[in-house]
Design an enzyme around this catalytic site. Structure first.
Site, mmCIF file in Angstrom:
data_model
loop_
_atom_site.group_PDB
_atom_site.id
_atom_site.type_symbol
_atom_site.label_atom_id
_atom_site.label_comp_id
_atom_site.label_asym_id
_atom_site.label_seq_id
_atom_site.Cartn_x
_atom_site.Cartn_y
_atom_site.Cartn_z
ATOM 1 N N ALA A 12 0.835 -1.208 0.000
ATOM 2 C CA ALA A 12 0.000 0.000 0.000
ATOM 3 C C ALA A 12 0.867 1.255 0.000
ATOM 4 O O ALA A 12 0.613 2.202 -0.755
ATOM 5 C CB ALA A 12 -0.928 -0.009 1.220
ATOM 6 N N TYR A 67 -17.153 -22.118 -23.224
ATOM 7 C CA TYR A 67 -17.142 -23.570 -23.335
ATOM 8 C C TYR A 67 -16.256 -24.037 -24.487
ATOM 9 O O TYR A 67 -16.383 -23.552 -25.599
ATOM 10 C CB TYR A 67 -18.553 -24.135 -23.555
ATOM 11 N N CYS A 73 3.575 -12.779 -0.757
ATOM 12 C CA CYS A 73 2.824 -14.016 -0.968
ATOM 13 C C CYS A 73 3.668 -15.069 -1.673
ATOM 14 O O CYS A 73 3.323 -16.254 -1.675
ATOM 15 C CB CYS A 73 1.576 -13.749 -1.793
ATOM 16 N N ASP A 130 -3.072 -3.676 4.824
ATOM 17 C CA ASP A 130 -3.475 -4.645 5.842
ATOM 18 C C ASP A 130 -3.797 -4.016 7.198
ATOM 19 O O ASP A 130 -4.407 -4.672 8.047
ATOM 20 C CB ASP A 130 -2.368 -5.690 6.043
ATOM 21 N N SER A 135 8.634 -3.179 -1.323
ATOM 22 C CA SER A 135 8.153 -3.677 -2.610
ATOM 23 C C SER A 135 8.651 -5.085 -2.945
ATOM 24 O O SER A 135 9.428 -5.279 -3.873
ATOM 25 C CB SER A 135 8.576 -2.708 -3.725
ATOM 26 N N ALA A 174 -3.450 -8.729 -0.812
ATOM 27 C CA ALA A 174 -2.484 -7.911 -1.547
ATOM 28 C C ALA A 174 -3.130 -6.957 -2.557
ATOM 29 O O ALA A 174 -2.722 -5.802 -2.673
ATOM 30 C CB ALA A 174 -1.495 -8.826 -2.265
#
Lengths: 465, 465
Positions: free
Chosen positions: B11, B442, B42, B299, B38, B317
């Site tokens: 952020a 599909y 994750c 967060d 930066s 994130a």
């Protein structure tokens, strides 16, 4: 109540089954000209690719199952030639062992026309030669597969020409390459995949080149001839470059005709029903034709487009099934309308996934929008995550309203199901600025923090002004 | 204009970069207590899994790049201890070589609190022993990886206990198994993955059992001790079954603490700012706190939920990045509001993809909805297509309004990006009947004609009445 259905494929059998589920007392008769009902037509190229699979693997449900379990009067080998809307009858000829056997006539209270689409066979000298084959029905699929498997004249099929470079042509290309057959693809227009943004079409084209597929875009086919050289392939496809008039002779052991399909609407035309776009039977959102007792559904009928709110003809399997269900509801007194289609389509070509939904820039212009387009490259996995592939995204929005109009994607990983997010946004008539705010999924093995669709939307916002 | 940002992660750095892009003349100071900015947090479990990758692969942009290219006054090793909203200053202590160096104080016109979240360290005897480690910062990741790589006391890490079975615990489980480490997972509640439908949680649980992960659900941890047996692992985790009081001693060479995270809101509390749900800093849709010159994002801050329209705290994130951008806009006079989050989350655990968006039945009840739920099994490929896997779908709708409330999916193929279609539907506040009409993609290699989400929606409609 007598409910008669012409055609026993996706739309017809969906309607038949659902109407019996809705109301077990309804008398359902299905008249199907071939011997096959309820099979996965789109699966045929993949089945042809695999010599160990039987074509019958694609049959979802046999005719006998529909007869015994669903108590549907399913009559295969019954070709309907005429609809009488006033007398409320259909009539035609039944076949036995491939020969005309006897005429029939059925009375209906409600009728569904689900005659599907037929391949367009171009008017070319030699198109009827042995080894020149379309792919539409399961019978066509069986013919192609047995032609490859039979090693005609003790010669294996080594070279094939595919006429047309649409979804089916491309899927057949991959299938034939899987069978170690050299593929030559020919089409009249210079433009490769005109329904995709040129940057994305170029990526698909490169994939074919990388896989040693021979492309002849901008070539007409003059004729197909028997090859006089008996040591060579059995056929010669004579092509002419439309710009230079250069003649190219392509040897081929087989020729696949994949020049597109057209709606089977002849009996509807002769019955005086209103015909809509592309020669398809015109239907309202209840799937009703211009006759209040007659419905049409599936590849023979048109549909509303959720972006343009205008009629379109995009014959695809999901719509056929969904329309069949909706007709069953309406016939049984459950009012069901379908909002329409977004033109969502995906296909696989070798290692690439290709997807689209909504409008291209060209289509947007035709329907009076003021389109802005962005084409970006993103990644299929997070920064630093191994195995990440490029994802190409084209996104189109309308400058006047800010609405999202269409999205296309190409890439080797993570493309195909992402397109569904854009399809839902089109149904919801979302503006690009609102779509850009959607909380899409993120985890490093599956994409960047900003999903490729969000990155495209963020960029497109700047162009929409 | 002086724009000061506390915290240089997702952020904070998004806000810093975007504000300079918006207005190159703005004076941006970022105060980050660690040395890292930066990086892809994750991605840490996947990096730890691979001994050949450097942890620095996860750094998207170095501090020096932000300083030189973006002209951001980025100060690492600067811990802010106090905000004075009246005097509009922040103050704290800078660190050099890990030691407190000198105090600092900065004046701001606008302030962003982007302090993130911190791992919850349970109050257990022995939690500070060597080899007991949380995973939140890049420094934590480096510590875990070097602990594994260093073969402490010439003994390789053979056994690990993971405290907690959330996303991070599960991703670390897979990472450690990749490193050939035996994994024992312990959590107090009996219920495995309580934020998922039990049928889907069971599929995930089975995947762990199949991969020989040892699960202890319903166990408290009494203490962690040094192992007196020097020939065995260095630690013993003493667990007690909450129902039976049975004691289980788990040998471990390392212990990963993955008991969840909490917002780092202490300095906001001390500054008298309004605190919202779960102890996060309360913000409006402009990301503004109760002080009109102070924003919070990432967060440490709360968010609106697009389904409930109520506040929630779901630290992920994408939201952090998006909120950082929005703060930059608002600080620069471009009014930007964020609608909120849908709680979309995905993770991979061994061969399974797990995805959710929106509300569970339990959450729906808490927010006053009248939920109906359907759990179905569908397939990842068309009928007859080889390689098809089961896709489990749980879908929740509201009986009162017919609205779609949430979707969860688990499967080995084709799950993760499908969830985005449902996420967009939640943003659009679609009813289940409308979602069921969406024109989803599909093709046989990618799914059945009726996408698993459409099948679930069609079934759920019947329950909504």
């Amino acid at each position: 109540m007598k409910f008669v259905i012409i055609g026993g494929d996706a739309a017809g059998m969906s309607a038949a089954s659902k109407s019996k589920r809705n109301n077990p007392n309804i008398e359902v008769t299905v008249l199907e000209k071939s011997q096959d009902v309820s099979y996965s037509a789109c699966g045929m190229p993949y089945n042809i690719a695999d010599p160990n699979r039987s074509m019958d693997d694609l049959i979802v449900r046999t005719a006998d199952e529909f007869r015994s379990k669903n108590r549907i009067n399913l009559l295969t080998g019954h070709r309907v030639d005429k609809i009488d809307p006033v007398g409320k009858t259909v009539s035609g000829i039944s076949f036995e062992n491939g020969k005309e056997s006897q005429t029939f006539s059925y009375q209906f209270d409600k009728l569904l026309i689900a005659t599907g689409a037929a391949p367009i066979i171009p008017n070319i000298y030699g198109v009827n030669l042995s080894g020149v084959m379309p792919l539409k029905s399961l019978e066509d699929g069986r013919a192609i597969k047995s032609f490859i498997d039979s090693n005609l004249n003790s010669k294996p099929v080594k070279k094939a020409v595919i006429i047309g470079i649409g979804y089916i042509g491309l899927e057949m290309c991959e299938a034939l390459k899987e069978r170690s057959i050299d593929v030559f693809m020919v089409k009249p227009s210079e433009q490769f995949l005109p329904s995709f943004a040129s940057e994305l079409a170029d990526v698909v084209k490169q994939e074919l080149v990388d896989k040693s597929v021979n492309l002849y875009c901008g070539y007409n086919i003059d004729k197909i001839e028997q090859n006089s050289n008996l040591n060579s392939s059995s056929l010669v496809v004579v092509c002419k470059n439309r710009a230079s008039n250069e003649i190219v002779n392509l040897d081929a052991d087989m020729v696949i005709v994949a020049s597109g399909v057209k709606p089977c609407s002849q009996i509807a035309i002769e019955a005086g029903l209103e015909i809509g776009i592309s020669g398809a039977v015109a239907v309202d959102k209840n799937l009703k034709t211009s006759d209040e007792n007659i419905y049409a559904a599936g590849d023979c009928a048109d549909a509303f487009h959720v972006v343009t709110d205008k009629k379109c003809w995009i014959p695809l399997a999901l719509r056929a099934n969904r329309a069949g269900w909706a007709v069953a509801d309406n016939v049984c007194g459950i009012n069901t309308t379908l909002p329409g289609v977004a033109g969502t389509a995906v296909f696989k070509i070798f290692d690439l996934q290709v997807a689209r939904t909504g409008l291209t820039v060209k289509e947007a212009l035709e329907f009076g929008f003021e389109p802005a387009q962005i084409v970006i490259q993103s990644r299929s996995k997070a920064h630093g995550h191994p195995g990440s592939k490029t994802i190409h995204v084209s996104m189109v929005g309308d400058k006047k309203t800010g609405l999202l109009l269409g999205v296309q994607m190409v890439g080797k990983d993570g493309v195909v199901h992402r397109i569904n997010a854009a399809a839902v946004a089109l149904h919801a008539k979302m503006r690009v600025v609102d779509f850009a705010q959607c909380d899409l999924a993120y985890a490093p093995p599956f994409g960047p923090v900003w999903d490729p669709l969000l990155t495209a939307a963020n960029q497109l916002i700047k162009k929409l002004g």
